[in-house]
Write an enzyme that holds these catalytic residues in place. Structure first.
Site, PDB file in Angstrom:
ATOM      1  CD1 TRP A   1      -2.372  -2.081   2.389  1.00 56.81           C
ATOM      2  CD2 TRP A   1      -2.896  -2.011  -0.045  1.00 56.81           C
ATOM      3  NE1 TRP A   1      -2.960  -2.873   2.299  1.00 56.81           N
ATOM      4  CE2 TRP A   1      -3.793  -2.360   0.912  1.00 56.81           C
ATOM      5  CE3 TRP A   1      -3.533  -0.813  -0.339  1.00 56.81           C
ATOM      6  CZ2 TRP A   1      -4.769  -3.702  -0.124  1.00 56.81           C
ATOM      7  CZ3 TRP A   1      -4.669  -0.987  -1.275  1.00 56.81           C
ATOM      8  CH2 TRP A   1      -5.150  -2.094  -0.779  1.00 56.81           C
ATOM      9  CE  LYS A   2       2.470   7.922  -3.157  1.00 52.29           C
ATOM     10  NZ  LYS A   2       3.161   8.382  -1.453  1.00 52.29           N
ATOM     11  CD1 TRP A   3       2.772   2.154   3.511  1.00 47.53           C
ATOM     12  CD2 TRP A   3       1.004   2.475   4.498  1.00 47.53           C
ATOM     13  NE1 TRP A   3       2.785   0.838   4.039  1.00 47.53           N
ATOM     14  CE2 TRP A   3       1.600   0.755   4.646  1.00 47.53           C
ATOM     15  CE3 TRP A   3      -0.337   2.272   5.120  1.00 47.53           C
ATOM     16  CZ2 TRP A   3       0.813   0.368   5.051  1.00 47.53           C
ATOM     17  CZ3 TRP A   3      -0.926   1.320   5.534  1.00 47.53           C
ATOM     18  CH2 TRP A   3      -0.271   0.448   5.603  1.00 47.53           C
TER      19      TRP A   3
END
Ligand code: ZN
Ligand code: ZN
Lengths: 531, 328
Positions: A231-233
């Site tokens: 996931w791209k935080w």
């Protein structure tokens, strides 16, 4: 100072990258070490903080030039750069073409930095005497240093290339030596260009590797099995360093933020000596990230009270390991670095490992992307399993695949002049949506139009102005724009009750009438989607 | 005088000055597009500008002219044109009626210019001044200095085998540059087609300039290495530029005084040269005319009027669509 002014002029007058690197390299080769160190300090975007309040500089200029305050404001609105405004206004008097030449380091160490020890009257006497004795281009640079705005308009990549060229070193070594905090001294510059590889500063981070936005369909990346997906935080990128008994947390902006996040520092104290991690600082509770707004609120606080810490507890989600046992792992493939990372951080509180998204095919992944908003993440990160940890933004191995932005159609209501290079154009705009029969301003946006569109809109604005409030104009509510933004949150500080994150202009909807614009209610519905 | 939807209007005289819409009788200060617009029934201007006015208004436009200083009575109003020092044939219009004198400056500058007659101070009761550069940051350096800078830039590019493409407004600035450079060199300069006819008008008027050759008449494939090329700014981002190979760009304009204006448009070099009065000259001119009332047009009309007002001058902005150097 003259040598720096020459360099500045050369850099300012060319658009060619090679010419810039050449000019920088020539400067570093020819300047005395102590000057080169200071020039490097400014070229890498550092500044002297809190030398003199700009209010005082403005006041002295007005006194010297008899320019009334409102006219100064008018000039500032048209130029957009305070240092330049002052230099241009002071240019009224006869200026010496050439003056006594002092080295840059003397200017800084014996003149500018000691200003901090003087009271306002003493500062005034000093600064005004310099102003009287300098040619305009050097006066401009001096003002830039005084206002802490000296940026030279070259990227740090170019500066690194130039130093590397002079030193005969690979660029990544120079980039690494320039990370973290350093004092502009001859010693530092000598070490920077020295062939000796031993490195004494234990707090120094590695240069970050940056992902590029994915513009092609992910299928074009080839075999799904060769890629690690996370996931791209939506937090603060940070490098966590545990060396020589202490912990350092660096932001991507190369700021030490260790003290802002005591819970992370405490957790990292348990890591073994010689560990460096790459990851993201998030507001985080119950093994789940909280909205970015919470973290933002925490950053804004001067004091970290127990209440603040409880409201927005922070965690560090680790996604890469750059050093273990004091060994630089960056040339190893991600597959191996990841295995070591997972082994080290099994169930360490406050230091979770960024989980790998398990979707077997690119199609499954596209479906999973739909969950992104509910998870408070920005999309996916795609990382090639065989890739080393590179420096800067190198396309090919790390991609960010963002979720599509939110959109809203809004009406242009106010125009503001731009700053710096766009000082004579209206480039910043306030947009509104319908609240009943009224247009309610909801956001400002300034990027996304082409230069040609900005020019066209500027002419339209001038011809359709309703009222002027200082430099701001209200315009006929006729033009509709499609805005994109990354998130929305409720905000009591805004009259509309909402605040948009990263709003920008997607396109000028000349096909739409103002009555086609969106409503505040429809915007507020997105509050839930945005979390 | 009042402002009507057609433009500045002299009521007793029954004529307009630099009208922005077609009228019966138009008195024109100079041939720039924001001052001279086609479609009016008949025109009156200064004789020195007749050639340029015809190029702007059409060969068949009805244009009567007066010599500088020559008086004419129109419906009991005495009018005369006086040099404005702006471009070839540019004039201030003096209007006298019942003991009241008005001067409409059009556009003007006080700096010397080998291509046109120098500005003349005309005392008046009401002075309508321009304010294209009506902010105190705008101050011009000596023209010779700027011309030398341009020559040095040309030479530097020549030494590297590059072309130097200098953008400038086609009417006025280009000819002034060619006349100033003629004092320093005799090399031929290449020009964009838009400049061609205007240069002829200046040559017809006896202005001495560097020899020029239209780019369009250069054989295909010829190298422009070492050449100086003059072109209007509108050519800057067009495919026309491709033929020059390796080159640097420059822009000669008063706007180049502000760094951001050059950076925004992506020019390598900015040369500060304007055919308009700078801030000190605007103030000096207002004082020289000894006008009791000052009306301000163009660009920074509001700040200049406000400033004059604070200095005790009866001054106010006058809303017009005059654009100044942006559209010249
Ligand atoms: Zn003009
Ligand atoms: Zn004009």
């Amino acid at each position: 100072m003259r040598r720096l002014a020459d360099l500045y002029e050369t850099l300012d007058q060319t658009t060619s990258t090679n010419a810039k690197v050449e000019a920088l390299a020539r400067y570093f080769k020819e300047a005395p070490l102590e000057d080169a160190a200071w020039a490097l300090y400014f070229l890498t975007g550092q500044k002297l903080k809190r030398l003199i309040p700009t209010k005082l500089l403005v006041g002295w200029t007005q006194e010297l030039t008899s320019i009334p305050g409102w006219l100064f404001e008018e000039v500032y609105a048209s130029v957009g750069d305070l240092a330049e405004v002052i230099a241009l206004l002071l240019d009224a008097r006869e200026r010496p073409a050439r003056t006594e030449e002092l080295p840059l380091s003397v200017w800084l160490e014996q003149r500018l930095l000691p200003l901090r020890q003087l009271d306002a009257a003493g500062q005034r006497e000093q600064v005004v005497s310099w102003w009287h004795a300098m040619p305009r281009r050097e006066l401009f640079l001096l003002n830039k240093m005084l206002t802490g705005e000296l940026r030279v308009g070259v990227s740090s990549t170019l500066v690194v290339r130039a130093v590397a060229q002079v030193a005969g070193l690979p660029a990544p070594s120079v980039a690494h030596r320039l990370m973290g905090t350093w004092t502009p001294s001859p010693t530092f510059f000598r070490q920077l260009v020295s062939q000796d590889v031993s490195d004494s500063d234990s707090s120094r981070p590695y240069p970050f590797y940056l992902a590029s936005p994915l513009e092609q369909p992910p299928g074009d990346l080839g075999d799904r099995a060769e890629w690690q997906v996370e996931w791209k935080w939506d937090g603060i990128r940070g490098q966590l360093i545990r060396r020589k008994g202490s912990v350092h947390l660096w932001s991507r902006g190369e700021e030490l933020i260790t003290e802002r996040f005591p819970e992370i520092a405490d957790a990292a104290a348990a890591l073994p000596e010689g560990t460096v991690l790459d990851g993201e600082v998030l507001a985080y509770a119950d093994w789940r990230p909280l909205p970015f707004a919470l973290l933002q609120r925490r950053i804004g606080r001067q004091k970290l009270t127990p209440k603040v810490l409880a409201e927005a507890p922070a965690a560090y989600i680790a996604y890469d390991m750059l050093e273990l046992g004091g060994e630089d792992l960056r040339s190893q493939p991600l597959r191996e670095r990841r295995a070591k990372l997972e082994a080290l951080l099994e169930d360490v509180p406050r230091l979770p490992v960024s989980p790998v998204v398990q979707a077997a095919t690119w199609e499954d992944l596209a479906t999973a992307r739909g969950e992104a908003r509910a998870r408070n993440v920005e999309g996916f990160m795609l990382k090639r399993l065989e890739s080393p940890y590179l420096t800067g933004r190198k396309r090919g191995d790390w991609w960010k695949w963002k979720i599509d932005p939110f959109t809203v159609d809004a009406v242009l209501l106010y125009a503001h002049p731009g700053h710096g290079r766009r000082s004579s154009l209206y480039t910043d705009y306030t947009f509104a949506v319908w609240n009943g029969t009224e247009l309610q301003p909801v956001t400002k946006a300034y990027s996304g139009l082409t230069d040609a569109e900005i020019g066209r809109l500027d002419r339209w604005i001038r011809a359709h102005t309703r009222e002027k409030y200082g430099p701001v104009r209200s315009v006929e509510p006729e033009q509709v724009f499609e805005l994109h933004f990354e998130g929305i949150q409720s905000s009591p500080r805004h009259k509309s009750g909402v605040a948009l994150r990263f709003p920008r202009i997607a396109r000028w909807r000349t096909d739409k009438k103002p009555q086609d614009a969106d409503t505040l209610d429809s915007l507020k519905e997105l509050l839930h989607a945005s979390g | 005088m009042t402002v009507t939807p057609q433009g500045l209007y002299c009521v007793p005289g029954g004529f307009h000055v630099d009208p922005w819409r077609p009228v019966d009788r138009a008195l024109i200060t100079h041939a720039h597009g924001d001052h001279a617009r086609s479609g009016s029934h008949r025109y009156l201007g200064a004789r020195a500008g007749k050639g340029l006015l015809h190029r702007r208004l059409g060969a068949d436009a009805t244009i009567d002219t007066l010599d500088y200083g020559e008086r004419l009575r129109i419906n009991g109003v005495t009018v005369s044109f006086h040099p404005a020092g702006h471009v070839l044939g540019s004039a201030q219009l003096r209007v006298e009626h019942g003991g009241e004198t008005w001067v409409v400056s059009g556009d003007y500058k006080r700096a010397p210019d080998p291509t046109c007659a120098p500005f003349e101070v005309i005392p008046c009761h009401t002075f309508i001044t321009e304010a294209t550069f009506g902010l105190p940051i705008f101050r011009w350096e000596a023209t010779e200095q700027v011309a030398e800078d341009i020559l040095r830039w040309w030479d530097a590019n020549r030494a590297l085998g590059r072309a130097a493409v200098l953008f400038c407004y086609a009417l006025g600035k280009a000819q002034r540059l060619l006349a100033e450079l003629a004092k320093l060199t005799d090399r031929t300069v290449f020009i964009h087609g838009a400049l061609h006819a205007l240069l002829d008008a200046y040559r017809d008027a006896g202005v001495h300039m560097l020899p020029t050759q239209p780019v369009s008449q250069v054989e295909k494939g010829t190298s422009f290495a070492g050449a100086l090329v003059l072109a209007p700014p509108s050519a800057s981002s067009t495919t026309w530029m491709r033929r020059f190979g390796e080159h640097e760009t420059g822009f000669a304009s008063g706007w180049m005084r502000v760094r951001g204006n050059r950076r925004r448009r992506g020019f390598d070099r900015g040369f500060v040269l304007s055919d308009h009065a700078d801030w000190p000259d605007l103030l000096r001119t207002v004082e020289d005319t000894r006008a009791e009332r000052v009306l301000v047009t163009h660009g920074y009309a509001e700040p200049l009027a406000h400033y004059l007002h604070e200095q005790g001058v009866d001054a106010a902005p006058l809303a017009t669509p005059f654009e100044g150097e942006a559209e010249d």
